[in-house]
Motif scaffolding. Structure first.
Motif, short mmCIF file in Angstrom:
data_model
loop_
_atom_site.label_atom_id
_atom_site.label_comp_id
_atom_site.label_asym_id
_atom_site.label_seq_id
_atom_site.Cartn_x
_atom_site.Cartn_y
_atom_site.Cartn_z
N ILE A 55 53.33 7.34 31.99
CA ILE A 55 52.03 6.83 31.54
C ILE A 55 52.21 5.58 30.69
O ILE A 55 51.51 4.58 30.87
N GLY A 56 53.16 5.63 29.76
CA GLY A 56 53.42 4.45 28.92
C GLY A 56 53.88 3.26 29.74
O GLY A 56 53.50 2.12 29.47
N GLY A 57 54.71 3.52 30.75
CA GLY A 57 55.16 2.45 31.62
C GLY A 57 54.03 1.84 32.44
O GLY A 57 53.98 0.62 32.65
N LEU A 58 53.12 2.69 32.90
CA LEU A 58 51.96 2.19 33.65
C LEU A 58 51.06 1.34 32.75
O LEU A 58 50.47 0.35 33.19
N MET A 59 50.96 1.72 31.48
CA MET A 59 50.09 1.01 30.56
C MET A 59 50.69 -0.29 30.07
O MET A 59 50.01 -1.32 30.00
N TYR A 60 51.98 -0.25 29.73
CA TYR A 60 52.58 -1.39 29.03
C TYR A 60 53.80 -1.99 29.72
O TYR A 60 54.43 -2.89 29.17
N GLY A 61 54.14 -1.48 30.89
CA GLY A 61 55.24 -2.07 31.63
C GLY A 61 56.49 -1.20 31.64
O GLY A 61 56.61 -0.25 30.85
N ALA A 64 58.54 -0.46 28.38
CA ALA A 64 57.91 0.53 27.51
C ALA A 64 58.25 1.94 27.96
O ALA A 64 58.52 2.83 27.14
N GLY A 65 58.24 2.16 29.28
CA GLY A 65 58.59 3.47 29.81
C GLY A 65 60.00 3.88 29.45
O GLY A 65 60.26 5.02 29.06
N ILE A 66 60.93 2.95 29.57
CA ILE A 66 62.32 3.23 29.24
C ILE A 66 62.48 3.47 27.74
O ILE A 66 63.23 4.35 27.31
N GLY A 96 65.05 9.99 34.01
CA GLY A 96 63.68 9.56 33.75
C GLY A 96 63.42 8.14 34.21
O GLY A 96 62.41 7.87 34.87
N ALA A 97 64.33 7.23 33.89
CA ALA A 97 64.17 5.84 34.30
C ALA A 97 64.16 5.70 35.81
O ALA A 97 63.37 4.94 36.38
N SER A 98 65.05 6.45 36.48
CA SER A 98 65.13 6.38 37.94
C SER A 98 63.82 6.81 38.59
O SER A 98 63.40 6.24 39.60
N PHE A 99 63.17 7.80 37.98
CA PHE A 99 61.92 8.30 38.57
C PHE A 99 60.73 7.38 38.29
O PHE A 99 59.93 7.09 39.18
N ILE A 100 60.61 6.91 37.04
CA ILE A 100 59.38 6.20 36.67
C ILE A 100 59.34 4.76 37.15
O ILE A 100 58.26 4.22 37.44
N LEU A 101 60.49 4.09 37.25
CA LEU A 101 60.49 2.66 37.56
C LEU A 101 59.86 2.32 38.91
O LEU A 101 59.04 1.40 38.99
N PRO A 102 60.19 3.02 40.01
CA PRO A 102 59.54 2.69 41.28
C PRO A 102 58.02 2.87 41.23
O PRO A 102 57.27 2.03 41.76
N ALA A 103 57.56 3.94 40.58
CA ALA A 103 56.11 4.19 40.49
C ALA A 103 55.42 3.10 39.68
O ALA A 103 54.33 2.63 40.04
#
Length: 203
Positions: A55-61, A64-66, A96-103
């Motif tokens: 969610i943080g990555g979707l909001m702020y890049g 931020a997700g990492i 976690g990084a591997s999963f969220i980055l493509p999305a």
């Protein structure tokens, strides 16, 4: 006009500084709600602590997700880690990084819900491949070294004949299952919050 833009920029920066640690704290709490998965190695447990980072990555890049993943695991190391080793936290950050980055990247391409679903599928594939390689060549050998035991003894604990048999029979199915379950939870959240996320992502 410049003062208004400066004020808006500062407000957004403050919002990020508050939201990112808050999401990391939520992720840390979710780590406590882990459950074992039958037919997989006992050290693998399912939790939903990846969702706040997504969610943080979707909001702020993606950065931020990492950051959320790193902060979450730093808290885990300080308050929950019992053996003093960093391997579990390192593995969690990588996974976690591997999963969220493509999305995150697929969503930021502006491809909508189908793009996000594709990103979740790619994330599930990436986490499966990355964690298979990481466990085979880094994580499992590191555990054996740090616990001062032969790798064969470590494998016997999980009834495995080789590192790759443990990876293919235990770790690969676990990460496929984990990616699928998290995707099933993440997609409805994205559908509900999609417009808000899109607005923040463009700011």
């Amino acid at each position: 006009m410049k003062e208004t833009a400066l004020h808006t920029s500062r407000s957004r920066s403050t919002q990020r500084l508050v939201t990112i640690p808050m999401l990391a704290a939520v992720a840390f709490i979710l780590q406590y709600l882990e459950v074992p998965i039958p037919l997989t190695p006992s050290f693998l447990k399912l939790d939903f602590s990846t969702l706040p980072a997504l969610i943080g990555g979707l909001m702020y890049g993606p950065i931020a997700g990492i950051i959320i993943e790193v902060l979450k695991n730093t808290l885990h190391l300080l308050f929950k880690n019992t053996d003093g080793l960093l391997i579990g936290e390192l593995a969690n950050v990588i996974a976690g990084a591997s999963f969220i980055l493509p999305a995150i990247y697929m969503q930021r391409l502006g491809l909508g819900k189908k793009g996000f679903l594709t990103g979740l599928a790619l994330g599930t594939l990436l986490i499966t491949i990355v964690m298979a390689i990481a466990n085979a060549y880094v994580l499992l050998p590191a555990y054996a070294v740090l616990y001062q035991m032969p790798i064969e003894q470590l494998l016997q604990m999980f009834n495995a004949t080789s590192i790759w048999s443990l990876v293919l029979v235990g770790i690969v199915p676990f990460n496929i299952f984990k990616g699928a379950v998290i995707s099933l939870v993440a997609y409805p959240i994205y559908v509900k919050l999609g417009s808000r996320i899109a607005v923040r992502a463009t700011n």
